[in-house]
Design a protein around this motif. Structure first.
Motif, PDB file in Angstrom:
ATOM      1  N   ILE A   1     -19.869  -2.085  -4.628  1.00 20.91           N
ATOM      2  CA  ILE A   1     -18.897  -1.641  -5.632  1.00 20.91           C
ATOM      3  C   ILE A   1     -17.569  -2.342  -5.351  1.00 20.91           C
ATOM      4  N   SER A   2     -16.722  -2.423  -6.348  1.00 21.59           N
ATOM      5  CA  SER A   2     -15.443  -3.111  -6.156  1.00 21.59           C
ATOM      6  C   SER A   2     -14.566  -2.382  -5.146  1.00 21.59           C
TER       7      SER A   2
ATOM      8  N   PRO B   1     -18.021  -1.815  -0.339  1.00 15.57           N
ATOM      9  CA  PRO B   1     -16.945  -2.419  -1.128  1.00 15.57           C
ATOM     10  C   PRO B   1     -16.939  -3.943  -0.984  1.00 15.57           C
ATOM     11  N   LEU B   2     -16.860  -4.629  -2.092  1.00 11.97           N
ATOM     12  CA  LEU B   2     -16.735  -6.077  -2.092  1.00 11.97           C
ATOM     13  C   LEU B   2     -16.263  -6.540  -3.470  1.00 11.97           C
ATOM     14  N   PRO B   3     -15.553  -7.655  -3.546  1.00  5.68           N
ATOM     15  CA  PRO B   3     -15.076  -8.139  -4.844  1.00  5.68           C
ATOM     16  C   PRO B   3     -16.239  -8.445  -5.782  1.00  5.68           C
ATOM     17  N   LEU B   4     -16.045  -8.181  -7.061  1.00  2.67           N
ATOM     18  CA  LEU B   4     -17.107  -8.433  -8.039  1.00  2.67           C
ATOM     19  C   LEU B   4     -17.626  -9.875  -7.991  1.00  2.67           C
ATOM     20  N   PRO B   5     -16.766 -10.896  -7.839  1.00  4.10           N
ATOM     21  CA  PRO B   5     -17.292 -12.264  -7.800  1.00  4.10           C
ATOM     22  C   PRO B   5     -18.199 -12.549  -6.609  1.00  4.10           C
TER      23      PRO B   5
ATOM     24  N   ALA C   1     -23.769 -11.589  -2.147  1.00  6.56           N
ATOM     25  CA  ALA C   1     -24.176 -10.505  -1.245  1.00  6.56           C
ATOM     26  C   ALA C   1     -25.617 -10.091  -1.512  1.00  6.56           C
ATOM     27  N   LEU C   2     -26.021 -10.068  -2.777  1.00  2.88           N
ATOM     28  CA  LEU C   2     -27.423  -9.783  -3.115  1.00  2.88           C
ATOM     29  C   LEU C   2     -28.338 -10.848  -2.526  1.00  2.88           C
ATOM     30  N   LYS C   3     -27.968 -12.093  -2.755  1.00  5.95           N
ATOM     31  CA  LYS C   3     -28.787 -13.220  -2.295  1.00  5.95           C
ATOM     32  C   LYS C   3     -28.932 -13.233  -0.776  1.00  5.95           C
TER      33      LYS C   3
ATOM     34  N   PHE D   1     -22.904  -3.025  -8.512  1.00  3.77           N
ATOM     35  CA  PHE D   1     -22.314  -2.712  -9.811  1.00  3.77           C
ATOM     36  C   PHE D   1     -21.523  -3.920 -10.289  1.00  3.77           C
ATOM     37  N   LEU D   2     -21.771  -4.298 -11.544  1.00  6.10           N
ATOM     38  CA  LEU D   2     -21.043  -5.417 -12.132  1.00  6.10           C
ATOM     39  C   LEU D   2     -20.666  -5.113 -13.572  1.00  6.10           C
ATOM     40  N   THR D   3     -19.635  -5.774 -14.027  1.00  4.32           N
ATOM     41  CA  THR D   3     -19.305  -5.814 -15.446  1.00  4.32           C
ATOM     42  C   THR D   3     -19.527  -7.241 -15.920  1.00  4.32           C
ATOM     43  N   GLU D   4     -19.538  -7.424 -17.220  1.00  2.00           N
ATOM     44  CA  GLU D   4     -19.554  -8.784 -17.720  1.00  2.00           C
ATOM     45  C   GLU D   4     -18.183  -9.425 -17.474  1.00  2.00           C
ATOM     46  N   PRO D   5     -18.130 -10.730 -17.172  1.00  2.00           N
ATOM     47  CA  PRO D   5     -19.197 -11.729 -17.268  1.00  2.00           C
ATOM     48  C   PRO D   5     -20.014 -11.882 -15.996  1.00  2.00           C
TER      49      PRO D   5
END
Length: 314
Positions: free
Chosen positions: A140-141, A169-173, A178-180, A188-192
């Protein structure tokens, strides 16, 4: 003779002033307005208003300062560095609930549209839906933001106990990386960022947080301090008019804002064209927005209730 010359001089000065007021070389000074901004795609109508002359036509000279998060944007507002701040709604309501700031809501920005906010995971993770997120590590952000608020709501809708979640906690970009790298199981992400994660890692949207209890849930807006809105009502009204016009034009033709997403949200043209958009808005709907502090109170982010109607600038 001296009196006649003085009268003629006065008339000439009056005529020259009048010519300036009618569009000559002189013009009234524009009202200066400092706005704290973030690099998110739902700020595109703001940049359309700035770059497209909407603010200028309303007599505003708008400058901006960058903020990395909603909390940072609020901090700039509280410190006097900005007159108006863009932020997700959570920091505004936390400050109001704690009594640390007299936050007034100037304009809406966005709400969660279909597939515009949600949780993503890699296919190899085995996570296919919200029901599979129990006990997982979720990026999450930041804590107590719209990110974990929406996530907790969708988990509750699917009967998943969020107390067993490990919040990371981690920045959205940085979420896709982090997944990889296996640092989180879902994020959790928002667009884009959803579209970018799909393109770069093959991540899939496993839970749309713009559904169920949080369908069309308000996500972000523009706030100011009560001292400013009381002292400069004309400036605030001009900002609202410009934002309403720019948002209307952005919704009518997204081609107007795609270049602005590239310029200000720092995404490539392909992502700007392909990304889903949050639902762009400008006028604050008291009853709709009341859902946010009510959910924050329910999830324990707020300890005191907040009355949105008392915060909205009329």
């Amino acid at each position: 003779m001296g009196t006649a010359r003085a009268v003629l001089t006065g008339l000439l000065a009056l005529l020259l002033t009048g010519c300036g007021a009618l569009g000559g070389s002189s013009s009234p000074s524009a009202a200066k307005l400092r706005v704290s901004m973030m690099s998110t795609i739902d700020t595109a109508p703001f940049w359309l208003a700035k770059d497209g002359g909407y603010f200028q036509r309303e007599g505003l000279d708008v400058s901006t300062t960058d903020a990395a998060t909603g909390q940072a944007s609020l901090t700039k507002l509280l410190s006097g560095e900005a007159d108006i701040a863009y932020s997700s709604y959570t920091p505004f309501f936390v400050a109001r609930s704690k009594g640390t700031a007299d936050i007034r809501l100037v304009a809406d920005a966005s709400s969660a549209g279909p597939r515009s906010t949600g949780l993503v995971a890699l296919p190899a993770s085995g996570i296919r839906s919200a029901a599979d997120l129990a006990g997982k590590r979720i990026g999450i952000s930041a804590p107590n933001t719209i990110a974990d608020t929406l996530t907790k709501s969708v988990l509750a809708d699917n009967h998943v106990d969020s107390s067993g979640i490990k919040w990371v906690p981690l920045p959205l970009p940085n979420t896709a990386t982090a997944l990889k790298n296996g640092d989180i199981d879902a994020g959790f992400l928002t667009e884009p960022f959803i579209t970018q994660a799909q393109r770069t890692t093959g991540a899939t949207l496993v839970a749309d947080t713009g559904t169920g209890s949080t369908v069309d849930f308000p996500t972000a807006g523009y706030g100011a301090l009560g001292s400013f809105t009381s002292a400069a009502p004309g400036t605030v009204a001009a900002f609202r008019r410009a934002m309403a016009a720019a948002t209307r034009d952005a919704v009518a033709d997204r081609k107007k804002i795609e270049p602005l997403m590239v310029k200000y949200a720092k995404i490539d043209p392909g992502t700007a064209a392909a990304t889903g958009l949050l639902t762009l808005k400008s006028t604050v709907d008291d009853r709709q927005l009341q859902r946010v502090p009510d959910l924050l109170l329910k999830t324990g982010v707020l300890t005191n209730p907040v009355d949105v109607a008392a915060m909205v600038v009329r």
